[in-house]
Every structure is written in C-alpha cells, then in structure tokens.
Design an enzyme around this catalytic site. Structure first.
Site, PDB file in Angstrom:
ATOM      1  N   PHE A   8      35.504  33.337  40.191  1.00 49.68           N
ATOM      2  CA  PHE A   8      36.381  33.798  39.123  1.00 49.68           C
ATOM      3  C   PHE A   8      37.840  33.505  39.454  1.00 49.68           C
ATOM      4  O   PHE A   8      38.287  33.730  40.582  1.00 49.68           O
ATOM      5  CB  PHE A   8      36.285  35.318  38.940  1.00 49.68           C
ATOM      6  CG  PHE A   8      34.961  35.840  38.471  1.00 49.68           C
ATOM      7  CD1 PHE A   8      34.702  36.005  37.114  1.00 49.68           C
ATOM      8  CD2 PHE A   8      33.976  36.206  39.383  1.00 49.68           C
ATOM      9  CE1 PHE A   8      33.487  36.524  36.670  1.00 49.68           C
ATOM     10  CE2 PHE A   8      32.760  36.723  38.957  1.00 49.68           C
ATOM     11  CZ  PHE A   8      32.511  36.872  37.598  1.00 49.68           C
ATOM     12  N   ASP A   9      38.577  33.039  38.458  1.00 53.07           N
ATOM     13  CA  ASP A   9      40.023  33.144  38.516  1.00 53.07           C
ATOM     14  C   ASP A   9      40.348  34.639  38.382  1.00 53.07           C
ATOM     15  O   ASP A   9      39.516  35.417  37.914  1.00 53.07           O
ATOM     16  CB  ASP A   9      40.648  32.335  37.374  1.00 53.07           C
ATOM     17  CG  ASP A   9      42.139  32.555  37.258  1.00 53.07           C
ATOM     18  OD1 ASP A   9      42.847  32.282  38.247  1.00 53.07           O
ATOM     19  OD2 ASP A   9      42.591  33.010  36.198  1.00 53.07           O
ATOM     20  N   LEU A  10      41.560  35.034  38.773  1.00 52.03           N
ATOM     21  CA  LEU A  10      41.896  36.460  38.724  1.00 52.03           C
ATOM     22  C   LEU A  10      42.769  36.813  37.524  1.00 52.03           C
ATOM     23  O   LEU A  10      42.317  37.419  36.566  1.00 52.03           O
ATOM     24  CB  LEU A  10      42.586  36.877  40.026  1.00 52.03           C
ATOM     25  CG  LEU A  10      42.904  38.369  40.163  1.00 52.03           C
ATOM     26  CD1 LEU A  10      41.642  39.217  40.102  1.00 52.03           C
ATOM     27  CD2 LEU A  10      43.675  38.629  41.459  1.00 52.03           C
TER      28      LEU A  10
END
Length: 211
Positions: A8-10
C-alpha cells in the site's frame, strides 16, 4: 495464482492527509514568496519533495523541504485521519494471513507518525520509505524491495495507490495494481495509467484478493 502479498501507498491511499499536505504546501510557498491556487497545488502532490521544489528553484529546494516538513510534522495530528473502512479492511486482511507492506515517498519519521497516530502500524510487516531506496516511485525499486522483504513474488503480489507513481511503480515491478477512486486528482486521472483494478471503497479490495 492467488494474491498473498499486498503493498500500500500511505498518504492519499490509507491516510486522508490531503488537507495536511495542502496546508504544508501553502505555508511553504507563502514563506518562500510563491502563490498558487488550490488546483495548482494539487498538481504538486505525489512526487518526492526534492523533485517538486527543484522545479521551482533548485537553489532553495532543500530549504523549502525543511520548511514543508517542519510544518507537516507540527500539524500532523490536527488534520490526518483514516479513509473510510481502511482499518476494518486491514484487520480482515491481517486475520486472513496476508503479508502487507507500506511503500511511501515520505521520510520514515513522517510515515511512522502517521501509522502510529492512526493505530494501523501493527498490520504491516515491512515499511519502505524514501530513506530506504536510491530511486523513488515510479521506479520499481521501492516496490521490489518491499516485495522481497515479504518473500513475495510479482505473480502473488499487488500494489494499491492513489497516484500515478504508485501504479507505474507497481507495473514496472511486474505487479497487478489497484487504483483508489478517492484519489485527490480524481478517478478519471488515475484511470489514464491503467491500473488493473479500481476500487470505490477499501472494502472492494477484499474480493479482488479472494476474501
């Protein structure tokens, strides 16, 4: 082959830090004598700060980065929150045994602050930040590093993000990708980069990975 590793990107994907990012840019631009509309500031969001500020003035880029980061950290908890159904989805994925990681273009202190403040740090087995790589997204290095840390492979891993560099980095690493429709730049913008899937709610990720 089924998915067992999810990256995941944050910011903009799990964390709604859009207003924090906007206010940090506004503060930085005002401090350094620039003025941009809200729409223009949206365009700055995504790439590493050094790339963004160097386009304006390479000579003051480092100073602008420091201004931005100081404001960002000081006001973090005032603005940041999780997007709807993120924690519930992460909890379910974790319970089903998925290996999960964060791949961010932010520095580690800011990433850890966000994860700890929203109490989702316990779900992730690896965290790759801008400090850990030589090449930021959209280069495949951050995704490949996170995948390697989790003993994943491209055929069993997936990358989830809200911006073009998340999708491109995942694709460049050979992964299937998921775009989130709540991207600040808009669903149609993100669709231009041809993510494998597009989700309107984080819970929509569950059937994609077989939950």
């Amino acid at each position: 082959m089924s998915i067992n590793t999810i990256l995941f990107d944050l910011d903009g994907t799990l964390l709604d830090s859009n207003e924090l990012i906007h206010q940090s840019f506004v503060h930085t631009f005002n401090h350094h004598g620039y003025s941009f509309t809200r729409e223009e500031i949206v365009a700055f969001n995504g790439p590493p700060l050094i790339k963004t500020f160097s386009k304006l003035n390479p000579n003051t880029a480092e100073e602008m980065i420091q201004t931005y980061r100081t404001h960002n950290l000081e006001h973090h908890n005032k603005y940041v929150k999780l997007f709807p159904n993120v924690k519930e989805t992460l909890k379910k994925l974790h319970a089903h045994g998925f290996k999960m990681g964060i791949v961010s273009t932010k520095m580690r202190p800011g990433v850890m602050l966000g994860l700890e403040f929203t109490e989702i740090n316990r779900f992730f087995d690896t965290i790759v930040t801008i400090d850990d790589v030589n090449n930021a997204k959209p280069h495949p290095e951050p995704v490949l590093k996170a995948m390697k840390n989790l003993d994943g492979s491209p055929t069993t891993s997936i990358m989830v993000g809200d911006n073009y560099h998340d999708i491109e980095s995942g694709k460049n690493a050979g992964l299937k990708t998921v775009g989130v429709a709540w991207s600040l730049k808009g669903e149609e913008y993100l669709r231009q980069f041809n993510p494998t899937y597009m989700v309107n709610d984080m819970r929509d990720l569950l059937p994609i990975v077989g939950v």
